[in-house]
Design an enzyme around this catalytic site. Sequence first.
Site, mmCIF file in Angstrom:
data_model
loop_
_atom_site.group_PDB
_atom_site.id
_atom_site.type_symbol
_atom_site.label_atom_id
_atom_site.label_comp_id
_atom_site.label_asym_id
_atom_site.label_seq_id
_atom_site.Cartn_x
_atom_site.Cartn_y
_atom_site.Cartn_z
ATOM 1 N N ASP A 1 0.835 -1.196 0.000
ATOM 2 C CA ASP A 1 0.000 0.000 0.000
ATOM 3 C C ASP A 1 0.870 1.246 0.000
ATOM 4 O OD1 ASP A 1 -2.024 1.835 0.250
ATOM 5 O OD2 ASP A 1 -2.668 1.204 2.240
ATOM 6 N N ASP B 1 -2.725 6.479 -5.252
ATOM 7 C CA ASP B 1 -2.872 5.527 -4.156
ATOM 8 C C ASP B 1 -3.105 4.125 -4.710
ATOM 9 O OD1 ASP B 1 -3.202 4.519 -1.553
ATOM 10 O OD2 ASP B 1 -5.358 4.883 -1.589
#
Length: 465
Positions: free
Chosen positions: A146, A344
């Site tokens: 992530d 993201d």
Amino acid sequence: MANSLLISLLQIYLLFLSFSTCALGLAKFYVVDLHDLTSKNVCSPPKDMEKIKSVKPTLKIVDRQGPCSTLHPAEKLSPEQILSNDQSRVDSIHHRVSAIAGKGTTSGPLSPSQITAQSGFSYGLGNYIVHVGIGTPSKTLTLEFDTGSDVTWIQCKPCQTYCYKQQEPIFDPSQSSTFMNVSCNSTPCNDVSGNFCEGSSCLYGVKYGDQSYTVGYYAEDTLTLTPDMIQKFRFGCGQNNKGIGDFGEVAGLLGLGPSSESFVSQTSDKYQRVFAYCLPALSSSTGYLNFGSNSDISNTNHIPITKRPNSGPYYYITMTGLSVAGDTLPISSAVFSNAGTIIDSGTTITQLPPDAYQALRSAFMKHMTQYKMVPGSSTLDTCYDFTGVDNMTIPSVSIQFENNVSLDLVHQGILFGTSRSQLCLAFAGNSDPNDIGIFGNVQQRTFNVVYDIPKGEIGFSPDAC
């Protein structure tokens, strides 16, 4: 005989078009085989990636719910659940960015009794996983990666309060000869999220906006990314971990954000704070994550990472416009600059300022009138039923960024869904024009996305996996 030959030639032509764009006047369209938009039940062999074979180490990326995954949860998430979790993450990012900008409040360091009140961002059961080794001898664990998280963490025995079910055995620190707790009041302890002390040991605590959380000892051990071994890598050794769907049976998270406690910063001497990934086109395909200054490949367009004070665990970029079927949409650049944008890997659907999304939606719908619209969800509202359609024609979608960089999305980055009866435009509009925009992972599919932190730029090269 002539008719059969003509039909065969037409089929070959349509097959060719399904992998390319065609020009109708100045407009650009994809002619797409519906099979190219839906995942298979078996894992497809990886694309021949000669361009990155020299890069070491390289981790294989897979969709956590696809047939290439080693995870086997009792129930897979439906598209509705994926979108619901994704929206929770988006809402939490908006809340945190607003707080960082001084428009809200954030909590300070945690005490054990405060962990349930800490507000972070949503874990959201991100889409993509990798495998790494922890400890000596090394134990292989499945982690979500992530770019919107900083702290790397795993579940650890003895699980003093609660540990959820994960695919591999829970890591046992007592079985590693190189495991050590981080000392209280040390610089690494002061840097980690939600730090507090228990005797001489440093503890951490992270609670995500969807009420998921992880609490435990902040520790260090050997991290193995074959063939490399990272000595004294710091991570959270979770003793109390709870999340949506119990984090989908992963062992934890690999944090690739920009702060000092992230993997990227901790390995700066070895990899120069450079990493790259390619997200597969479908959940039945594989991609890669690699590290080091040779992560870049040819045919790359670069955009600046926008510097912001107190940026949190996010990489900011500047989006400037959109085009549909080759036509630039009449959207003021101020619409994008007023809100700002982050990239993201853990957010699924790209979030646009409301005016930008409405312009995109209207232009897309104008080219899709031959198809039946169907109800969508609270997140995706531009959906179509392609039942009985073998090859469909959809307009190309491009996103413009700073430095005159334009990314032409692959067709798997334009539509989202799992069945012919409901495929939707894979963008959403923020409810508030001041909310941060998010360049999500669906639109990043098949690009080599390289983060070069020292140069302050992110590069994109097409057709990488």
